[in-house]
Design an enzyme around this catalytic site. Sequence first.
Site, PDB file in Angstrom:
ATOM      1  N   PRO A  25       0.815  -1.208   0.000  1.00 43.56           N
ATOM      2  CA  PRO A  25       0.000   0.000   0.000  1.00 43.56           C
ATOM      3  C   PRO A  25       0.853   1.263   0.000  1.00 43.56           C
ATOM      4  O   PRO A  25       2.055   1.222   0.295  1.00 43.56           O
ATOM      5  CB  PRO A  25      -0.776  -0.120   1.302  1.00 43.56           C
ATOM      6  N   HIS A  55      -1.440   1.473  -4.997  1.00 40.90           N
ATOM      7  CA  HIS A  55      -2.806   1.374  -4.466  1.00 40.90           C
ATOM      8  C   HIS A  55      -2.915   2.203  -3.178  1.00 40.90           C
ATOM      9  O   HIS A  55      -1.955   2.341  -2.427  1.00 40.90           O
ATOM     10  CB  HIS A  55      -3.175  -0.056  -4.079  1.00 40.90           C
ATOM     11  N   ASN A 145      -8.256   0.084  -7.996  1.00 44.02           N
ATOM     12  CA  ASN A 145      -7.620  -1.132  -8.506  1.00 44.02           C
ATOM     13  C   ASN A 145      -8.570  -2.330  -8.549  1.00 44.02           C
ATOM     14  O   ASN A 145      -9.280  -2.607  -7.587  1.00 44.02           O
ATOM     15  CB  ASN A 145      -6.428  -1.489  -7.604  1.00 44.02           C
ATOM     16  N   GLU A 146      -8.526  -3.041  -9.669  1.00 47.25           N
ATOM     17  CA  GLU A 146      -9.196  -4.333  -9.830  1.00 47.25           C
ATOM     18  C   GLU A 146     -10.610  -4.357  -9.230  1.00 47.25           C
ATOM     19  O   GLU A 146     -10.879  -5.124  -8.298  1.00 47.25           O
ATOM     20  CB  GLU A 146      -8.309  -5.458  -9.267  1.00 47.25           C
ATOM     21  N   LYS A 222      -1.791 -11.589 -16.315  1.00 45.49           N
ATOM     22  CA  LYS A 222      -0.535 -12.162 -15.816  1.00 45.49           C
ATOM     23  C   LYS A 222      -0.330 -13.555 -16.404  1.00 45.49           C
ATOM     24  O   LYS A 222      -1.239 -14.125 -16.999  1.00 45.49           O
ATOM     25  CB  LYS A 222      -0.551 -12.187 -14.286  1.00 45.49           C
ATOM     26  N   GLU A 265      -0.473  -4.244 -14.801  1.00 48.67           N
ATOM     27  CA  GLU A 265       0.073  -5.286 -13.904  1.00 48.67           C
ATOM     28  C   GLU A 265       0.336  -6.502 -14.786  1.00 48.67           C
ATOM     29  O   GLU A 265      -0.507  -7.381 -14.902  1.00 48.67           O
ATOM     30  CB  GLU A 265      -0.903  -5.635 -12.774  1.00 48.67           C
ATOM     31  N   GLY A 271       0.535 -13.022  -7.391  1.00 51.71           N
ATOM     32  CA  GLY A 271       0.936 -13.298  -6.011  1.00 51.71           C
ATOM     33  C   GLY A 271       2.327 -12.774  -5.725  1.00 51.71           C
ATOM     34  O   GLY A 271       3.298 -13.545  -5.681  1.00 51.71           O
ATOM     35  N   TRP A 272       2.435 -11.459  -5.521  1.00 49.23           N
ATOM     36  CA  TRP A 272       3.763 -10.874  -5.312  1.00 49.23           C
ATOM     37  C   TRP A 272       4.421 -11.423  -4.053  1.00 49.23           C
ATOM     38  O   TRP A 272       5.655 -11.504  -3.985  1.00 49.23           O
ATOM     39  CB  TRP A 272       3.672  -9.342  -5.205  1.00 49.23           C
ATOM     40  N   ASP A 313       4.401  -5.209 -11.801  1.00 46.48           N
ATOM     41  CA  ASP A 313       4.012  -4.757 -10.460  1.00 46.48           C
ATOM     42  C   ASP A 313       5.025  -5.296  -9.455  1.00 46.48           C
ATOM     43  O   ASP A 313       4.719  -6.161  -8.639  1.00 46.48           O
ATOM     44  CB  ASP A 313       2.588  -5.262 -10.165  1.00 46.48           C
TER      45      ASP A 313
HETATM   46  C1  8U8 Z   1      -8.507 -13.286  -7.524  1.00 46.01           C
HETATM   47  C2  8U8 Z   1      -7.523 -12.704  -8.427  1.00 46.01           C
HETATM   48  C3  8U8 Z   1      -7.410 -13.148  -9.720  1.00 46.01           C
HETATM   49  C4  8U8 Z   1      -6.451 -12.579 -10.585  1.00 46.01           C
HETATM   50  O1  8U8 Z   1      -6.341 -12.937 -11.750  1.00 46.01           O
HETATM   51  O2  8U8 Z   1      -5.632 -11.600 -10.133  1.00 46.01           O
HETATM   52  C5  8U8 Z   1      -5.735 -11.146  -8.864  1.00 46.01           C
HETATM   53  C6  8U8 Z   1      -4.861 -10.127  -8.491  1.00 46.01           C
HETATM   54  C7  8U8 Z   1      -6.646 -11.648  -7.989  1.00 46.01           C
HETATM   55  C8  8U8 Z   1      -6.672 -11.112  -6.694  1.00 46.01           C
HETATM   56  C9  8U8 Z   1      -5.820 -10.110  -6.339  1.00 46.01           C
HETATM   57  C10 8U8 Z   1      -4.913  -9.596  -7.242  1.00 46.01           C
HETATM   58  O3  8U8 Z   1      -4.141  -8.559  -6.817  1.00 46.01           O
HETATM   59  C11 8U8 Z   1      -3.317  -7.868  -7.701  1.00 46.01           C
HETATM   60  O4  8U8 Z   1      -2.220  -8.682  -8.032  1.00 46.01           O
HETATM   61  C12 8U8 Z   1      -1.291  -8.751  -6.983  1.00 46.01           C
HETATM   62  C13 8U8 Z   1      -0.297  -9.883  -7.138  1.00 46.01           C
HETATM   63  O5  8U8 Z   1       0.327 -10.144  -6.109  1.00 46.01           O
HETATM   64  O6  8U8 Z   1      -0.145 -10.459  -8.227  1.00 46.01           O
HETATM   65  C14 8U8 Z   1      -0.559  -7.449  -6.837  1.00 46.01           C
HETATM   66  O7  8U8 Z   1       0.547  -7.384  -7.719  1.00 46.01           O
HETATM   67  C15 8U8 Z   1      -1.451  -6.274  -7.134  1.00 46.01           C
HETATM   68  O8  8U8 Z   1      -1.077  -5.182  -6.345  1.00 46.01           O
HETATM   69  C16 8U8 Z   1      -2.922  -6.551  -7.049  1.00 46.01           C
HETATM   70  O9  8U8 Z   1      -3.596  -5.479  -7.695  1.00 46.01           O
END
Ligand code: 8U8
Length: 609
Positions: A25, A55, A145-146, A222, A265, A271-272, A313
């Site tokens: 954040p 964010h 976001n999202e 992604k 992104e 899943g960072w 990201d």
């Molecule tokens: C549920 C879900 C599906 C998806 O395809 O992407 C997601 C991304 C989902 C839930 C959270 C999500 O968060 C983003 O991705 C994060 C990550 O760790 O990949 C972060 O990079 C981002 O800040 C966040 O916006």
Amino acid sequence: MRVTVNCAASTGGLNHFWQSTGFTPAALLLDADMRQAMAYVGAVPHGGIAWVRIHYLLELVTAKDLGTPQPTYNWSALDTALDVLVLNRLKPIFELMGNVSGYFTDFTNGTQARAWVRLVHALAEHLIDRYGQAEVQGWLFETWNEPDVGFWTQGDEAFCAYYDACAAGLQSADPGLRLGGPGTCRNLSPTLKAFLAHCDTGTSAVTGGPATRPAFISIHEKGVRSHQEDLTPDSMGIVEREARVIDYIREHHPVLTALPFMNNECDPQVGWGTIHTWRARPYYAALVAKIINQHLLELIDGKGVDYALLSNDNGFMGTWGHRTLLTRFSESDHIDHGQADGHRDAPRLEADPLRRKAELIKKPVLNAMTLLSLLGDERCPVVGVGSPAESVGAIATRRGISQVAVLLYNSADRINAGGSDHVTLKLEGLPFEKAALCIYRIDEADPDPFAVWEQMGAPNVPTADEFARMRERQELRATEAPREVNIRAGSLALDLTIALPSLALVLLTADSGIRPERVAELRAEHYEGLTGATEVLLTWTGVGSRALRTYEILGAPSIEGPAERINTVDLLDTAFLHTSAGVDRVYWVRAVDYWNRGGDLSDPVHIEH
Ligand code: 8U8
């Protein structure tokens, strides 16, 4: 394999659309470790990372009387956070995200929507006041976001009303401010479709007039889903799913077709915060470059998309396996997962001074951004590679008639694949007869900081000497020192072994005869490291020279000297951390080019203890 580049021809301009990172954040910007990270990010040369998408910036704002015509706002924490970016020449992709003082629960409620219009209007006026109109017009604003997953809970109708309120607030403050969205992450989700339809033919819930056209369309795609395991990313799947969205817009909303498009992104794996050690290795660096080239070939060349921005990201704080540009060692091993509500789950820095103490080490993926910044501004046609799904690929570029830069990568969508390819790179139509040849590489052949750390026994708390050994290996390396080559009949052939995974940048630069400019705006900032040594981070404004061999950091006990070079390793970025015993010292920096010509010394900066 034979790769031939026609340097005399151009296939058009190359916009460096990948100059971006992001994290969450926003409150992390108040912490010493993230401030140092932003200094390194801003130090990538030539604006190699220019944008930071964050964010929950609005969680840093508090307000009173939001539901009334006379609210009062407290911007001070937001100012502190944004100052960090601006100081480091970075621009926010400012998501209008965060529930200011917990007031906003339903944007279909007229009172709340009007309160958001007032808030955004006041925010824009405040930003212009503080940073100037030209600066803020150069930023990008984006929606929450999202909104198609858990970040947004109010539904699509409320999201469109929220967008209308954002647009009305920004436009009424300054019609030159740019707002885009919707930053959705599910391919062709109902929320994305609702947003596009609303922007095309909808009515603004705030003004009653037609909904505002966004300045850009943003989505997230992604390579593979989040998992504790190293799943195999599907890099081509990213561009394929983006293409689906582009086709949908072209078919259903032709008036939105010409809008700039971005995947802000664009990560190999969701899943960072899960540990995937490949993120510390050249594998990640090479994959980032391949994904960029896939966008060039498929979306820019193939579909004629106005591709505005691709963001990895990867600006978070974390360790080797996290999706970060730098590895952080800290006394508290706390990882901030405050993504759902915008708060760090760690205590505030003020309440937890231990968190001030950290050591940051560059990862190869950060060096990939430096390497990419050395590419030219025009593309040259390449023969011999070209299928975006292949492991070996090339981005061939030139800059005027004085430089040719060709990036070669070897990257498979498979974490444990190894080997190498032999490439004969033939450069034809070169516009000069003599040039300095310099080759930069990111590969496994020389140990990177993670490999060094492993060799040292993977210490959780490295010593000062161990940190120094990792930093010796953290800069982008020229594997061949710049040397003069003669070019016969405009042509040069180079035999290269391109390891899997790796990146190589071949740079040919004609001598302009002009020495580099003087380094400006040298600054020094103290940081608390983990070893008890004094740590001073020097930063400066980079020179424009495209023939930079290194910055030289000079130090002396006093202004009278004697000055000696402090950085043992050549450095292209405009930040350098000096670790010392804490004696008084004066620093200067100068730029040195491929022909060993030095620019004038910067003004000195004096550190007293
Ligand atoms: C549920 C879900 C599906 C998806 O395809 O992407 C997601 C991304 C989902 C839930 C959270 C999500 O968060 C983003 O991705 C994060 C990550 O760790 O990949 C972060 O990079 C981002 O800040 C966040 O916006």
